[in-house]
Design a protein around this motif. Structure first.
Motif: not given
Length: 721
Positions: A601-603, A606, A646, A537, A564, A648-649
């Motif tokens: 858990d990622r928008e 991803a 992505r 990240e 993942t 990172n977040p």
């Protein structure tokens, strides 16, 4: 890999290897299948998932290096540094074996860019995993075998010259000598290579701190000139005391001095009400790597047992060392100075292995084996006369059992279990305790061959991936830099290994016309469920030292991310026009790879970096004689879709679509002389853009990276004697 010349190469390689480099997917070309042989169709379940490129296939085209040949095979990606991967899964996911030993370096990659074609005996690409192989084959395994002592010694000399109008060149001369006398066999291969090339980049960073306008723009344009020399030696000396025993000593060694020069011109603009700043600066560096050395001897004993079984034993070592010196300068208006650094890397490995293949009946074979590996990595930084060293060790003990069974002529079953004990030993002065992990890695492969034209296969396996040594060293970071292009690197000694459960399901159909095979259709579905995913990240923190030109510091940090999931589809088609009404000596081929990745858990988006959702390879191969045309020639096109990922977040990266073209030809001047030619690297430049928040007020920071692509032509003359 593409890099920003204004900053030292090793920092980009270490710090941005998993983040920025993957934003710039490099050239890979289309598949070429006519000479490829899938061997032992009736002998092994894994053969349905393995493609073997023998020496005839490797040397029947115009390719002069292994990198050129593999970069246009279906599902294979090779970047500018020769790092290789399958299915675009990125660094560390593909297991690469050279003469039975792991070629993956401490940073997770395996480079084949410097291995000349004349040194290769065969290459095997396996899309799957089995208990008898190492459990690190998440995407698959690429096995490379150099020329060994055989019953057919080879004596060949070749000269190759590659050039580009932009001032790049790649010259090499190779010599292969072999022989056989009574019980003694030998084969030696030597290559001397010189390369010089450029990397031209442009990086534009724009910051909007929530004021409603772009207030800061930094335009960095640079050129990096790289010069490399290389002396590579491979070979084997073998003794056959009798018909059932063979003892061979093989080796692979190379020495590579390298130097790099870089210079960049920076145009900096800052615009705010009542204040405007515009200045230019130059920065650059000179980096010389003392001759890197790499040597890997292996002693192997093969014995044919009286009951039809086989026994194999081997012991080997791999020693690597490099010293790197850098000098950096900057003449910015508000800062002018020089910076120098000195680094040393050492890696020492050794391994021993045993394997028994024991026939239980006419239809089944039991395989037992084990392997011990010891790996030690030493990194030393020298600054102002003081040295700081970090040492890490990794101990791996593996045992496996595998059963191959053919209940009928149509069915083949392979099932096995592998146990690997992995111990990571932290540096002596570390506050973190060493860790030991026990992994149980089952595998199951089933093949069904209802007739000579059809074959289906199913594979299930559990695999794993180790974190890189340099990611785990406590406090391994740089206190200089902190830009987006050159972030600080923060070690994470708490990293755990990543595990993956994989599924392979495929089908192959031969195409026939009047009883003759004229083509082939294939489809393969693969899926991976990854736990404790090793994710790098990139994030920013406020600069503790207020700096108008650098309000935030960028840090690259490795973590174990959430689960993942990956789903992919590979489609392939091949058709020979020679047996059609056109009667053309042309073979057409096409391959399509589709992948989709989701990080829990990622928008959206991803997905894994560098894994384009769609890659289309198109190509043809022709065989002609006379009329001044090449005996063998062809062309390949690769079309790779753009995508968003992505980092990172909060940071989204967008990679532009890529298009590339390559051509190749071979003339057989006489039975012992061949001329090969290649023309490649045609296509659009690499371009990616990353957008991330720059201020709590809602501002954004956008970084656009462009790397120029240079086309390259090459000619190689070979002579057998």
């Amino acid at each position: 890999m593409p890099s920003i010349p204004a900053f030292p190469r090793h920092r980009l390689a270490l710090h941005l290897g998993a983040a920025l480099a993957t934003l710039l997917p490099l050239t890979v070309h289309s598949a070429e299948l006519p000479e490829v042989k899938v061997v032992g169709l009736q002998d092994s379940v894994m053969d349905s998932q393995t493609t073997v490129y023998d020496r005839e296939a490797l040397t029947s085209e115009g390719d002069g290096t292994l990198q050129e040949y593999l970069s246009r095979q279906p599902g294979v990606s090779v970047d500018a540094n020769g790092y290789i991967s399958l299915r675009g899964m990125g660094e560390g996911y593909t297991q690469v074996m050279v003469n039975g030993r792991k070629a993956n370096s401490d940073n997770g990659d395996a480079s084949i860019g410097d291995i000349p074609m004349g040194m290769i005996e065969r290459v095997e690409i396996e899309r799957g995993s089995s208990a008898s192989e190492s459990g690190t084959a998440v995407a698959g395994t690429i096995r490379i075998f150099t020329r060994q002592a055989t019953d057919k010694p080879e004596n060949t000399v070749s000269v190759r010259a590659g050039f580009s109008p932009q001032g790049q060149f790649d010259h090499s001369v190779s010599l292969s000598l072999g022989g056989k006398r009574d019980m003694l066999e030998w084969q030696t291969n030597t290559t001397l290579r010189q390369r010089e090339y450029k990397v031209i980049t442009s990086t534009v960073t724009s910051n909007d701190y929530g004021l409603g306008y772009v207030s800061e723009v930094r335009d960095d344009k640079g050129v990096k000139q790289i010069r490399k020399s290389q002396l590579m030696l491979t070979g084997e000396v073998a003794v056959r005391p009798d018909a059932n025993n063979r003892i061979g000593l093989s080796w692979m060694a190379n020495v590579t001095p390298e130097s790099e020069r870089a210079r960049s011109n920076v145009d900096y603009r800052y615009d705010a009400p009542g204040y405007v700043d515009h200045n230019t600066e130059q920065a650059g560096w000179y980096n010389r790597i003392s001759p890197q050395w790499d040597i890997a001897p292996t002693l192997k004993w093969n014995r044919q047992l009286s009951n039809g079984g086989k026994f194999q034993a081997e012991i080997g070592t791999h020693q690597y060392g490099a010293t790197e010196r850098e000098n950096y300068f900057n003449n910015a208006p508000d800062y002018s100075g020089e910076y120098s650094s000195h680094y040393r890397s050492r890696e020492r490995k050794w391994h021993s292995a045993l394997r028994f293949d024991l026939p239980l009946s006419a239809t089944s074979v039991l395989t037992l084996g084990g392997r011990i590996e010891r790996d030690k990595f030493i990194f030393t930084e020298i600054e102002d006369g003081e040295s700081f060293s970090d040492t890490m060790k990794r101990h791996t003990n593996a045992t496996f059992v595998q059963w191959n069974w053919r209940p009928s002529s149509q069915w083949s079953v392979e099932t096995g279990l592998r146990r690997e004990e992995i111990k990571n030993v932290m540096p002596p002065d570390s506050d973190h305790a060493s860790r030991k992990n026990n992994l149980w890695l089952p595998s199951l492969n089933i093949a069904w061959t209802p007739n000579a034209d059809q074959r289906a296969h199913l594979g299930l396996a559990r695999t794993y991936r180790n974190p890189k040594f340099k990611e785990m060293i406590p406090g391994f970071y740089r206190d200089w830099g902190g830009w987006y292009q050159n972030p600080l690197l923060q070690g994470n000694p708490d990293l755990r290994h990543e595990t993956s459960t994989g599924l392979e399901l495929g089908f192959t159909q031969a195409l026939r016309d009047e009883g003759k095979q004229v083509g082939k259709l294939s489809a393969n579905v693969f899926a991976r469920s990854i736990s404790n995913a090793l994710i790098t990240e990139l994030y920013s923190i406020p600069n503790p030292k207020p700096n108008q030109n650098q309000p935030v510091l960028w840090i690259l940090h490795s973590i174990n991310g959430p689960r993942t999931r990956m789903l992919g589809l590979e489609l392939g088609a091949q058709y020979d026009l020679k047996h059609t009404a056109l009667q053309l000596p042309v073979n057409l081929n096409a391959n399509l790879t589709l992948t989709e990745t989701k990080v829990a858990d990622r928008e959206s988006p991803a997905r894994l970096f560098g894994q384009s959702p769609a890659v289309l390879d198109l190509g043809f191969d022709a065989r002609t004689q006379g009329g001044g045309l090449p005996d063998v020639w062809g062309m390949s096109v690769r079309l790779e879709s753009g995508y968003k990922a992505r980092m990172n977040p909060t940071t989204i990266s967008q990679v532009r679509p890529l298009r590339s073209l390559s051509m190749r030809a071979m003339w057989k001047l006489n039975p012992s002389t061949r001329l090969r030619g290649t023309l490649g690297q045609f296509g659009n430049n690499w371009h990616s853009t990353a957008v991330t928040p720059a201020a709590p007020s809602g501002g954004t920071s956008e970084v656009s990276l462009r790397t120029k692509r240079f086309w390259m032509a090459g000619l190689m003359l070979e002579k057998d004697f």
